[in-house]
Structures are given as C-alpha cells and as structure tokens.
Design a protein around this motif. Structure first.
Motif, PDB file in Angstrom:
ATOM      1  N   SER A   1      -2.458   4.454  -8.919  1.00 44.36           N
ATOM      2  CA  SER A   1      -1.541   4.517  -7.488  1.00 44.36           C
ATOM      3  C   SER A   1      -1.662   5.689  -7.326  1.00 44.36           C
ATOM      4  CB  SER A   1      -0.432   4.098  -6.923  1.00 44.36           C
ATOM      5  OG  SER A   1       0.400   4.639  -8.039  1.00 44.36           O
ATOM      6  N   VAL A   2      -1.636   7.048  -5.690  1.00 45.84           N
ATOM      7  CA  VAL A   2      -0.844   7.543  -5.622  1.00 45.84           C
ATOM      8  C   VAL A   2       0.146   8.198  -5.983  1.00 45.84           C
ATOM      9  CG1 VAL A   2      -0.559   9.749  -3.780  1.00 45.84           C
ATOM     10  CG2 VAL A   2      -2.976   8.280  -3.679  1.00 45.84           C
TER      11      VAL A   2
ATOM     12  N   LEU B   1      -8.827   9.357  -7.765  1.00 44.35           N
ATOM     13  CA  LEU B   1      -9.341  10.091  -6.440  1.00 44.35           C
ATOM     14  C   LEU B   1     -10.035  10.238  -5.994  1.00 44.35           C
ATOM     15  CD1 LEU B   1      -6.562  12.163  -5.754  1.00 44.35           C
ATOM     16  CD2 LEU B   1      -6.493  10.185  -5.514  1.00 44.35           C
ATOM     17  N   ASP B   2     -11.538  10.575  -7.127  1.00 42.79           N
ATOM     18  CA  ASP B   2     -12.959  10.309  -6.847  1.00 42.79           C
ATOM     19  C   ASP B   2     -13.454   9.025  -6.610  1.00 42.79           C
ATOM     20  OD1 ASP B   2     -15.756  10.726  -6.372  1.00 42.79           O
ATOM     21  OD2 ASP B   2     -15.538  11.723  -8.772  1.00 42.79           O
ATOM     22  N   LYS B   3     -13.148   7.667  -5.852  1.00 43.92           N
ATOM     23  CA  LYS B   3     -13.220   6.786  -6.282  1.00 43.92           C
ATOM     24  C   LYS B   3     -14.936   6.423  -6.264  1.00 43.92           C
ATOM     25  CE  LYS B   3      -9.328   5.479  -5.477  1.00 43.92           C
ATOM     26  NZ  LYS B   3      -8.400   4.584  -6.831  1.00 43.92           N
TER      27      LYS B   3
ATOM     28  N   LEU C   1      -8.674   8.328   2.297  1.00 44.45           N
ATOM     29  CA  LEU C   1      -8.317   7.497   2.591  1.00 44.45           C
ATOM     30  C   LEU C   1      -8.091   5.866   1.476  1.00 44.45           C
ATOM     31  CD1 LEU C   1      -7.726   5.954   5.231  1.00 44.45           C
ATOM     32  CD2 LEU C   1      -9.738   5.306   5.253  1.00 44.45           C
ATOM     33  N   LYS C   2      -9.291   5.593   0.923  1.00 41.77           N
ATOM     34  CA  LYS C   2      -8.999   4.462  -0.795  1.00 41.77           C
ATOM     35  C   LYS C   2      -7.557   4.304  -1.000  1.00 41.77           C
ATOM     36  CE  LYS C   2     -12.109   1.055  -2.862  1.00 41.77           C
ATOM     37  NZ  LYS C   2     -12.983   0.890  -3.406  1.00 41.77           N
ATOM     38  N   SER C   3      -7.772   5.462  -1.752  1.00 41.93           N
ATOM     39  CA  SER C   3      -6.168   5.699  -2.816  1.00 41.93           C
ATOM     40  C   SER C   3      -4.819   6.139  -2.141  1.00 41.93           C
ATOM     41  CB  SER C   3      -6.896   7.250  -2.981  1.00 41.93           C
ATOM     42  OG  SER C   3      -7.744   8.013  -4.051  1.00 41.93           O
TER      43      SER C   3
ATOM     44  N   ARG D   1      -0.640  -3.564   2.957  1.00 41.67           N
ATOM     45  CA  ARG D   1       0.636  -3.266   4.249  1.00 41.67           C
ATOM     46  C   ARG D   1       0.494  -2.545   4.932  1.00 41.67           C
ATOM     47  NH1 ARG D   1       3.162  -9.098   2.728  1.00 41.67           N
ATOM     48  NH2 ARG D   1       1.961 -10.370   2.310  1.00 41.67           N
ATOM     49  N   GLU D   2       0.794  -1.677   4.329  1.00 35.08           N
ATOM     50  CA  GLU D   2       1.774  -0.596   4.735  1.00 35.08           C
ATOM     51  C   GLU D   2       0.524   0.724   5.239  1.00 35.08           C
ATOM     52  OE1 GLU D   2       5.199   1.296   2.478  1.00 35.08           O
ATOM     53  OE2 GLU D   2       5.613  -0.976   2.840  1.00 35.08           O
ATOM     54  N   LYS D   3      -0.421   0.604   5.718  1.00 33.67           N
ATOM     55  CA  LYS D   3      -1.437   2.037   5.492  1.00 33.67           C
ATOM     56  C   LYS D   3      -1.769   3.664   6.267  1.00 33.67           C
ATOM     57  CE  LYS D   3      -5.281  -0.754   5.221  1.00 33.67           C
ATOM     58  NZ  LYS D   3      -5.750  -1.236   3.881  1.00 33.67           N
ATOM     59  N   SER D   4      -1.929   4.199   5.283  1.00 34.09           N
ATOM     60  CA  SER D   4      -0.997   5.491   6.137  1.00 34.09           C
ATOM     61  C   SER D   4      -1.673   5.792   6.649  1.00 34.09           C
ATOM     62  CB  SER D   4      -1.556   6.199   5.250  1.00 34.09           C
ATOM     63  OG  SER D   4      -1.053   6.461   3.119  1.00 34.09           O
ATOM     64  N   PRO D   5      -1.237   6.395   8.424  1.00 28.58           N
ATOM     65  CA  PRO D   5      -1.752   6.563   9.398  1.00 28.58           C
ATOM     66  C   PRO D   5      -3.437   7.803   8.934  1.00 28.58           C
ATOM     67  CG  PRO D   5       0.424   6.835   9.474  1.00 28.58           C
ATOM     68  CD  PRO D   5       0.651   6.841   7.589  1.00 28.58           C
TER      69      PRO D   5
END
Length: 262
Positions: free
Chosen positions: A63-64, A179-181, A193-195, A202-206
């Motif tokens: 994860s990030v 990060l390079d999906k 965005l995916k990373s 459930r906690e999408k980044s704005p």
C-alpha cells in the motif's frame, strides 16, 4: 501544503510531504523540456519495465502507507551518501563539477565517453548551475546504478557509496514499480488514484488530494511522472532538501551574528 493519507481508519498528516516549491518544480520543468534529455528518460522507462517484468509482479509494498512508513529508512540511507558527496567535492564548495564527476566515475572503473558524462551531468543538474548539488548527486548515483553499471556487477555501486546504497536504491525502485500499476515505466493519474485507494476501499482519497499529489511529481506537466521526477520528489518528501536548507539557513544566521559582533 501538508499531504494527508488515511491509515487504519485515521487521518494522519505527514508534514514531510509538503508541496514542492514553484521554484524547484520550475527548475526540473525547464531541464526536462529539452529534447536532448528525452533519451535518458526513455532508457529509465525501459529499465523500469524490465525490472517490473523480472519481478513477476512481486513487491515488498502492499500500500501507499507501507511506502510512507519506509520514509525514515529512505532518509537514513540517502543521507549516508553525504560523506561520499563531500569526498568527491574536492574544493568543498557544495557542488560537484564536471571534473570531479569524472574522477568519481573513474573510481567506479566506468569508461564513459565525454559526451556520455556530459549527458549524465546535464540530466541531473536540474537548475543549470553547472554544479551537482547533494540532492542531484543522489539522483545521479541512482542513474549510474540503473543505467551505467553492468547488470552482472550491481555491487560495483558500493565502491562509490555505502554498503547500504544498493539496497536503498532497490527499495526506491520497488516503491516506484508498486505505483506503476500498468507497468509502462511511468506513472499516470490513474496509477496514483488506484494506489491511494486500493488499500482502504471504504476511505477513498478525495479527487483533489490525488490531483495535488500527482501535480507535485509531474514537474514538466506532461501528464506522466518519470522515475527521475519521482526520485526528486521522494528526496524532497523524506526531508533531505529541507535538512539542507535548514543547515544552510543556520550557517548564514551564524555568520551574520559573527559579523554583527565584529
């Protein structure tokens, strides 16, 4: 600006992830806009694709958040290079010039043409000052490790750096590849965005948070982030540049105090 991530359901802010200054971003944008630098960026893209393919999709990062937790390790590993930088900065003026770089490469027993040395120098001298500063030296060494040193002799980088240098560079490359999906050797907004969202669905980044993070890295504003841009950003994020600026500011302040007393 402070970058906020969401970890374990709690919003946590990382002050070390502050936005890059417009001046610093402009430096790289100016350098990266010249076509003569495209060749090395393309070589880096191919190298990232090759490494990703050879890794079979395996990564030490999940994860990030796991990348952020390595920031202290990144910083410690990169700051260990400071002694190497000072060693090759023979006149102690805070930069490595072209002649000093040649001696550095000779120590690595790398036979490069004059044109190749100049290309490496110009590629990392983002402010065009005709001198490689410490943050630029980090990028230069990583570039040498990835593109110049033969794949059959990866430990050669330890001749010019600390024993941990190879491991630090490998971990940074691993972070970029996580990060390079789509595995094309560069980052795009969809990758970011995916990373940022995959670990905690459930906690999408704005959207504006993701946009700002990408903007911080996309210094030439071409809609994609090269490994070079990522590495310069990472160096800034972990606080290497900040420490240098604070040290320089303290030195100036001390000199001014001495002058006033005189």
């Amino acid at each position: 600006m402070i970058m906020c991530f969401y970890m374990q359901g709690t919003s946590q802010c990382y002050s070390s992830l502050k936005s890059l200054s417009n001046k610093f971003r402009g430096m790289l944008c100016h350098c990266g806009s010249d076509n003569k630098y495209n060749r090395l960026d393309e070589k880096l893209e191919k190298k990232m694709i090759e490494v990703k393919r050879n890794s079979s999709g395996q990564s030490n990062f999940k994860s990030v958040d796991s990348i952020i937790l390595r920031f202290p390790q990144f910083k410690a590993g990169l700051k260990n290079i400071k002694g190497v930088f000072e060693h090759h900065d023979e006149d102690s003026n805070g930069i490595i010039d072209r002649e000093e770089l040649k001696k550095c490469l000779e120590k690595l027993q790398l036979s490069l043409k004059e044109q190749e040395i100049d290309e490496l120098f110009d590629f990392c001298d983002i402010d065009g000052s005709e001198g490689i500063q410490f943050n630029e030296f980090i990028v230069l060494l990583c570039l040498i490790y990835l593109l110049v040193i033969p794949s059959s002799s990866p430990d050669m980088i330890e001749k010019v750096g600390s024993p941990e240098l190879k491991a630090t560079f490998d971990t940074i490359v691993d972070a970029f590849l996580f990060l390079d999906k789509n595995g094309d050797g560069k980052l795009n907004k969809k990758d970011m965005l995916k990373s940022l969202n995959e670990s905690y669905p459930r906690e999408k980044s704005p959207a504006h948070v993701t946009k700002n993070r990408f903007k911080e890295m996309d210094w030439d504003k071409n809609g994609k982030v090269s490994f070079r841009e990522f590495l310069f950003s990472l160096i800034r994020w972990v606080g290497i540049d900040t420490d240098e600026e604070i040290t320089e500011s303290n030195e100036i302040g001390t000199n001014e105090e001495i002058t006033d007393r005189e």
